[in-house]
Design an enzyme around this catalytic site. Sequence first.
Site, PDB file in Angstrom:
ATOM      1  CE  LYS A 293      -0.323  -0.060   5.052  1.00  0.00           C
ATOM      2  NZ  LYS A 293      -1.201   0.040   6.217  1.00  0.00           N
ATOM      3  CE1 TYR A 519      12.387  32.759   0.862  1.00  0.00           C
ATOM      4  CE2 TYR A 519      12.550  30.362   0.963  1.00  0.00           C
ATOM      5  CZ  TYR A 519      12.308  31.531   0.243  1.00  0.00           C
ATOM      6  OH  TYR A 519      11.986  31.455  -1.075  1.00  0.00           O
TER       7      TYR A 519
END
Length: 625
Positions: A293, A519
């Site tokens: 999965k 940043y």
Amino acid sequence: EEKARLFTEVDSLVYCKDAIGASFNPADRQKGLFKNAVQLIAWSRVGEADLVIRSEEQTQQKTLISAVSQSKNIQISIPFSDRISIDNAITCWCVLLLKGYDHEFIEQRMLLLEAVDMRMQLKKAVNNCYLLNDSYSNDTASLELALDFLLQQAGKNKTTLILSDILQSGEPPEELYPAIVQQLAKRGVSRLIGIGSAITTQQTVLTNNAADIQIDCYDSTQTFLQTASLNQFRDEYILLKGARVFSFERISQWLEQKVHQTVMEVNLTAMAHNLKAYQQFLAPSTRLMAMVKALSYGSGTAEVARILQFHKIDYLAVAYADEGVELRKAGISLPIMVMNVDEAGFDAMIQYNLEPEIYSFGIYNSFHQFLEKQAVSQYPIHIKFNTGMNRLGFEITEAEQLAEMINRQGTMAVKSVLSHLAASENTLLDHFTKVQVNRFKEAIAVVQRILGYPFLKHIANSAGIFRHPEYQFDMVRLGIGLYGVDSANEHQLSLQTVITLKSTIAQIREVPVGETVGYNRKGIVSRNSRIATVRIGYADGYSRSLGNGNGYMWLKNKKAPVIGNVCMDMTMIDVTDIPEAIEGDEVEVFGKQIPVQELASATGTIAYEIMTGISQRVKRIYVEE
């Protein structure tokens, strides 16, 4: 004969009679090529020789080879199962016998052999193609092995072989290439692209003798690249097999899907090793279901499913019907259980022979009504009980009502009954695991009594397989352990790393003390520093929480800490203490040197989340060693 001239002055010559063909015989017809006193040692599987191989018995991680030498029965055991490694080991065996080593000594040393890294890489290519690049060698034996891997991965998809002239084969082209085409026809290869003067001279003959194979030949790699179009390749698996002089790396670069340089490498050989490591803990009658999965925990569903199908596991499990449909389209024929079922997926499940996990009366009733309308009876299903996870599943008290409905209505047939352990990896919660198992036994006893026919029972997951072998029942479910992660952290298994996330350095700059990086000026430089910008960011699945020194990457056998905030597409690392680092260098984000569990710990999460969170824009590369 030309290659044999390299060994005209040797005192001893060890060779495999089966590999050189009947036309060449160092002990007879070509004896004059060698010194008069040369000592010839031959081995064979099919005829007389100094060492005659009688049998080769493969177990999970070893091959037991029995042979006869000087009228004596002898044997060795080697930690390999592939044919090339076995052949090389037998040749070494001959050398050791020639040198007079004691057989007990030989047996001990053979077990210490280790694999040499010779990997075939499967990469995403243009136009929904996959490219298998096997450029380490180019001979008929390695071609057969590469074709085996190609067909194993391709399933029912179209296949193309791009093959250069096979140099120094010892066979004339008019015999060699028709024999290769016959092999391709038997294996169902769709197309052969030949490159080189020798194979090109045989194109007419090859085309006339292989009506089912499209054959195109070019006299050089340059001619092919100038003439061919990428539109010729679509929805297929392509094997590149060329001698180094033909520079097939140019074809590989041309065919590869152009994406950025962050890649996830999935080692299918390591995955097979981990599968066998868990299988050692299983009783002979216990079946195995593999969880594929969430794109096989981020590693790529179809590619992983093919290797599991090749190793003959019993079941696959996916989260949603769409995942199962993709596996069927990729040629996967194993039984597939769908864990999270909804009404939108009912039609696809019937069409593609997928088996739903039924966990509530609501889902049961909806599926029953759908089957009735389709006039379908006895459709295979899996019943899930809630034994303490409190996520999905029928309550234990609902077992009798459910079983009676299944018997009475007849639209479904139970293939298995399952539950999910909440804490199988935690020794402090072993008492609760036992409580869950007892509840599970209570439920299956009720279902068994009412249904009256056998079905599989399973509750153990990866950690439960080896921590609670008494709870294996009829089948176990192997999930993250397959990918090299020991969720119990008990180090009882010799698991190998399957997934490695790698990127490259885009730029290195000198940043003086007092400056900042990234940043919001979060990365404060406390000394004159070298800062490398790496091509990975949070859009690729590299968490922002790893910024500002919380994370690090592996470069030149050292850890390089992250400095500043992680950006969308880039991350900066401090390489001041790694002066040899240069732009373009490869960086490991997680893998053998930085285990994914270590990265997960730094972000306050689990390995599952890290692995499944890697973006689909990150190219997956599949390797087999």
